[in-house]
Scaffold this active site. Structure first.
Site, PDB file in Angstrom:
ATOM      1  N   GLY A  98       0.793  -1.236   0.000  1.00 11.68           N
ATOM      2  CA  GLY A  98       0.000   0.000   0.000  1.00 11.68           C
ATOM      3  C   GLY A  98       0.814   1.269   0.000  1.00 11.68           C
ATOM      4  CB  SER A 102       6.523  -2.808  -6.008  1.00 11.77           C
ATOM      5  OG  SER A 102       5.325  -2.128  -6.309  1.00 11.77           O
ATOM      6  CG  ASP A 145       1.501   2.449  -6.999  1.00 12.41           C
ATOM      7  OD1 ASP A 145       0.516   3.208  -6.976  1.00 12.41           O
ATOM      8  OD2 ASP A 145       1.521   1.350  -6.419  1.00 12.41           O
TER       9      ASP A 145
HETATM   10  C1  MEV Z   1      -1.881  -0.192  -6.210  1.00 17.03           C
HETATM   11  O1  MEV Z   1      -1.046   0.667  -5.442  1.00 17.03           O
HETATM   12  C2  MEV Z   1      -2.942   0.613  -6.899  1.00 17.03           C
HETATM   13  C3  MEV Z   1      -3.916  -0.184  -7.772  1.00 17.03           C
HETATM   14  O2  MEV Z   1      -4.872   0.767  -8.248  1.00 17.03           O
HETATM   15  C4  MEV Z   1      -3.235  -0.857  -8.917  1.00 17.03           C
HETATM   16  C5  MEV Z   1      -2.706   0.098  -9.970  1.00 17.03           C
HETATM   17  O3  MEV Z   1      -3.062   1.261  -9.995  1.00 17.03           O
HETATM   18  O4  MEV Z   1      -1.939  -0.384 -10.835  1.00 17.03           O
HETATM   19  C6  MEV Z   1      -4.668  -1.216  -6.948  1.00 17.03           C
END
Ligand code: MEV
Length: 311
Positions: A98, A102, A145
């Site tokens: 979260g 990564s 991300d």
């Molecule tokens: C993961 O941090 C966020 C998600 O929306 C996946 C993504 O945006 O690739 C769950």
């Protein structure tokens, strides 16, 4: 020797919805992962992972992390047939589900390779390389991300579903707002959760259409509220976003429990953030004192919590 940094992030609005082309808002954290690249005799690459992490996180993510590193190295055309890369990851970003751990790792590696081989890549190219790394974690990463990790700050992000350039807008909010990040301690698989949502959407298109419509309106309101630092409205919208995330089944009992503790202790709003089904919860506080109260209450229940600022 080359060195690079990648920031952690928290998604304030729109995780999962962003995968389907809806806008999301993320804030980079001040904590980051660092990468050091040392070129030594031999071939291939070796990883020394010194990042602080939730117990079990590194083991669960090991294969994906190795694939991610491989993707970044290949994308950046580094020849590892006649030289060996010794890669050391460290920094103060606590690797947990979260927090964009990564992406932070992939971004720090891209920057360290850039530094090591004097490639002179700009942020856009670093972001592209980090995105290749993110693909190792699930087939269809939105790219939010790695974008937050590369550029830092508060960002409005829309994935281009046709494969073209994504939209990234830096948002400047007039004030910094206190936030608490609480850790469920559970490491979720982004691959599995994103795939589950896709299955659910395909089996129930009408339900998703309605949820998407509601989210779209919410995201526009959230952008405006952040640009005006309207704390109370940001909080309300976070609660609504959490409800929509519950509707698409990505929250969990423990995420909801932490949201409840935060709200009972004065949070203006709270929601899960990131992949969900564990991972992290964020809570918005009116001021430093409330932020402290929320953090203490969460810790008293036996969970880790950190204080940060957004905006
Ligand atoms: C993961 O941090 C966020 C998600 O929306 C996946 C993504 O945006 O690739 C769950």
């Amino acid at each position: 020797m080359g060195f690079g940094k990648g920031y952690g992030k928290t998604i304030l609005f729109g995780e999962h919805f962003v995968v389907y082309g809806f806008p999301a808002i993320a804030s980079a954290l001040s904590s980051y992962t660092t990468a050091e690249v040392k070129i030594v005799v031999g071939k291939g690459w070796e990883v020394i992972d010194q990042r602080p992490a939730t117990p079990g996180y590194k083991k669960k993510k090991y294969n994906e992390a190795m694939q991610s590193i491989k993707n970044v190295i290949a994308h950046m055309n580094v020849d590892v047939g006649c030289q060996k890369l010794e890669l050391t990851f460290s920094g103060d970003l606590f690797a947990a589900s979260g927090v964009g751990a990564s992406a932070a790792q992939a971004t720090s590696l891209a920057r360290a390779i850039n530094d090591s081989f004097t490639l002179m890549l700009d942020d856009e190219k670093i972001n592209d390389a980090a995105y290749e790394g993110e693909k190792a974690y699930h087939g269809t990463p939105s790219g939010i991300d790695n974008t937050a990790s590369t550029y830092g700050g508060l960002i409005w992000f829309v994935k281009n579903l046709d494969g073209g350039k994504n939209t990234m807008e830096k948002l400047r909010s007039p004030e910094k707002i206190p936030l608490v990040i609480a850790n469920t301690g559970i490491t979720a698989s982004t691959t599995e959760v994103v795939a589950d949502v896709k299955r659910l959407k395909e089996s129930n298109p009408e339900k998703f259409e309605n949820i998407f419509k509601e989210y779209k309106i919410l995201s526009e309101k959230a952008k405006k509220a952040l640009l005006e630092s309207d704390r109370s409205l940001i909080g309300k919208l976070m609660n609504q976003n959490h409800k929509l995330l519950q509707d698409i089944t990505v929250s969990s009992e423990i995420n909801d429990k932490l949201v409840g503790i935060a709200l009972d202790n004065g949070a203006l709003g709270a929601k899960m953030t990131g992949t969900g089904r564990g991972g992290l919860v964020i809570a918005l506080a009116e001021n430093d004192e409330v932020q402290k109260n929320i953090t203490n209450a969460i810790e008293m229940k036996g969970y880790d919590a950190w204080k940060t600022m957004i905006g």
